[in-house]
Design an enzyme around this catalytic site. Structure first.
Site, PDB file in Angstrom:
ATOM      1  N   HIS A   1       9.526  -3.388   3.141  1.00  0.00           N
ATOM      2  CA  HIS A   1       9.126  -3.610   1.744  1.00  0.00           C
ATOM      3  C   HIS A   1      10.361  -3.849   0.874  1.00  0.00           C
ATOM      4  O   HIS A   1      10.351  -4.700  -0.023  1.00  0.00           O
ATOM      5  CB  HIS A   1       8.370  -2.390   1.198  1.00  0.00           C
ATOM      6  CG  HIS A   1       7.106  -2.065   1.933  1.00  0.00           C
ATOM      7  ND1 HIS A   1       6.957  -0.946   2.729  1.00  0.00           N
ATOM      8  CD2 HIS A   1       5.917  -2.719   1.988  1.00  0.00           C
ATOM      9  CE1 HIS A   1       5.733  -0.923   3.230  1.00  0.00           C
ATOM     10  NE2 HIS A   1       5.079  -1.982   2.806  1.00  0.00           N
TER      11      HIS A   1
ATOM     12  N   GLU B   1      12.043  -0.150   4.750  1.00  0.00           N
ATOM     13  CA  GLU B   1      13.038  -1.210   4.602  1.00  0.00           C
ATOM     14  C   GLU B   1      12.382  -2.618   4.583  1.00  0.00           C
ATOM     15  O   GLU B   1      12.902  -3.527   3.952  1.00  0.00           O
ATOM     16  CB  GLU B   1      14.073  -1.064   5.728  1.00  0.00           C
ATOM     17  CG  GLU B   1      15.262  -1.990   5.659  1.00  0.00           C
ATOM     18  CD  GLU B   1      16.010  -2.027   4.324  1.00  0.00           C
ATOM     19  OE1 GLU B   1      16.067  -0.979   3.644  1.00  0.00           O
ATOM     20  OE2 GLU B   1      16.518  -3.102   3.966  1.00  0.00           O
TER      21      GLU B   1
ATOM     22  N   MET C   1       0.843  -1.193   0.000  1.00  0.00           N
ATOM     23  CA  MET C   1       0.000   0.000   0.000  1.00  0.00           C
ATOM     24  C   MET C   1       0.886   1.254   0.000  1.00  0.00           C
ATOM     25  O   MET C   1       0.434   2.346   0.364  1.00  0.00           O
ATOM     26  CB  MET C   1      -0.933  -0.008   1.208  1.00  0.00           C
ATOM     27  CG  MET C   1      -1.893  -1.203   1.168  1.00  0.00           C
ATOM     28  SD  MET C   1      -3.432  -0.933   2.038  1.00  0.00           S
ATOM     29  CE  MET C   1      -2.856  -0.662   3.692  1.00  0.00           C
ATOM     30  N   GLY C   2       2.154   1.095  -0.392  1.00  0.00           N
ATOM     31  CA  GLY C   2       3.040   2.247  -0.499  1.00  0.00           C
ATOM     32  C   GLY C   2       3.568   2.726   0.837  1.00  0.00           C
ATOM     33  O   GLY C   2       3.523   2.001   1.828  1.00  0.00           O
TER      34      GLY C   2
HETATM   35  O1  PAF Z   1      -0.124  -5.678   3.534  1.00  0.00           O
HETATM   36  C1  PAF Z   1      -0.565  -4.780   2.794  1.00  0.00           C
HETATM   37  O2  PAF Z   1       0.097  -3.768   2.515  1.00  0.00           O
HETATM   38  C2  PAF Z   1      -1.948  -4.920   2.183  1.00  0.00           C
HETATM   39  O3  PAF Z   1      -2.823  -5.549   3.070  1.00  0.00           O
HETATM   40  C3  PAF Z   1      -1.945  -5.624   0.823  1.00  0.00           C
HETATM   41  C4  PAF Z   1      -1.483  -7.060   0.929  1.00  0.00           C
HETATM   42  C5  PAF Z   1      -1.043  -4.879  -0.143  1.00  0.00           C
HETATM   43  C6  PAF Z   1      -3.367  -5.639   0.249  1.00  0.00           C
HETATM   44  O4  PAF Z   1      -3.862  -4.364   0.085  1.00  0.00           O
END
Ligand code: PAF
Length: 297
Positions: A39, A37, A32-33
């Site tokens: 991600h 780190e 979700m942006g």
């Molecule tokens: O973990 C997240 O950021 C969100 O729940 C996901 C998996 C991108 C779904 O919107």
């Protein structure tokens, strides 16, 4: 790095890779942006294991309750793209809400039982929104592997169950939680914490360390461990407001036998917690395998 905002464009970009790389692996990192780190570690893993890495950035309105933080969820696309570029992501898919949900949604993916407890109980409808958007993204991207952080261990369990039940041909790859130096699990929501809350938020990871220690004792049961952790958090962090602390089997998230010490439990289990500091709700967890507990003997 290709940036794509429509479903047709991203499908074409993935199809172009597949047509030139018949055996190529497509790795997918849904987010979700407001990337951090944690991600980045998912992107690195995907890059190391795949020929093409697709990152999605989409704040999914369907997984936020009416009184939750959809509107104020932190966003910084410029910084996200810079980070994705540094990690050599191949394609970023960042659709507007209208692209993902052009019409009112009448079809949802509901995953039962494994969503009954923990965040599923505290955030009704949350996992219906997650299941729906992740299954849409899987259909759009068609990845071979998808990478998810274990900080959201329930989400990993829910998505793994959904892909199994619906025969979605994607391997779910759970990845270790990335932490700040003091132990706080990285989360986009950490930016909401004020200074005093940030100091006390370390109590979550400290409580998990305590759980590891306590679980080695001969007599610690799921219920006694839970009680001690609640007391520990309450005393160590006066600003905390516990949403839940649970000790459950993993990945099914079922009750454990409270008459057995944790040391004698012959399945994987999880200590999972959600704790509020002001209006910020933080989650964290630790997974234990029967072997792991026995190895501390
Ligand atoms: O973990 C997240 O950021 C969100 O729940 C996901 C998996 C991108 C779904 O919107």
């Amino acid at each position: 790095m290709l940036i794509r905002t429509t479903i047709t464009e991203v499908k074409n970009a993935v199809a172009a890779y597949r047509s030139e790389n018949r055996d190529g692996i497509v790795g997918f990192v849904p987010t979700m942006g407001f990337l951090h780190e944690g991600h980045a570690s998912l992107m690195r893993r995907s890059k190391a294991e795949s020929g093409l890495t697709v990152l999605s950035i989409f704040v999914n309105p369907l997984q936020f309750g009416p009184n939750e933080d959809f509107e104020r969820y932190p966003r910084n696309v410029e910084r996200d793209l810079e980070l994705a570029g540094k990690e050599n992501v191949d394609i970023v898919f960042m659709p507007p809400v209208q692209e993902m949900y052009p019409k009112p949604v009448k079809t949802k993916v509901l995953i039962s039982e494994v969503t009954d407890r923990l965040c599923g109980a505290s955030r009704p409808g949350h996992f219906d929104g997650v299941g729906t958007v992740v299954s849409k993204l899987f259909h759009i991207i068609g990845p071979d592997r998808a990478y998810f952080g274990l900080k959201d261990a329930q989400q990993v369990a829910v998505i793994a169950k959904m892909t199994e039940d619906l025969n979605i041909p994607v391997e779910i790859v759970p990845c270790e939680t990335v932490r700040e130096a003091d132990g706080l699990a990285l989360s986009s929501r950490n930016v909401y914490l004020n200074d005093a809350e940030r100091i006390q938020a370390v109590v979550l990871s400290q409580a998990l360390n305590k759980a590891s220690e306590l679980s080695r004792s001969e007599s610690e049961t799921p219920a006694s461990l839970r009680g001690k952790l609640v007391q520990y958090i309450t005393e160590a962090a006066p600003l905390s407001d516990i949403d839940y602390v649970e000790v459950l089997g993993y990945p099914d998230l079922t009750e454990l036998n409270n008459n057995l010490p944790l040391k004698g439990i012959n399945e994987s289990w999880i200590v999972a917690m959600a704790v509020r500091f002001g209006s910020t709700r933080l989650i964290d967890n630790r997974l234990f395998t029967a072997k792991e507990v026995a190895s501390h003997v």
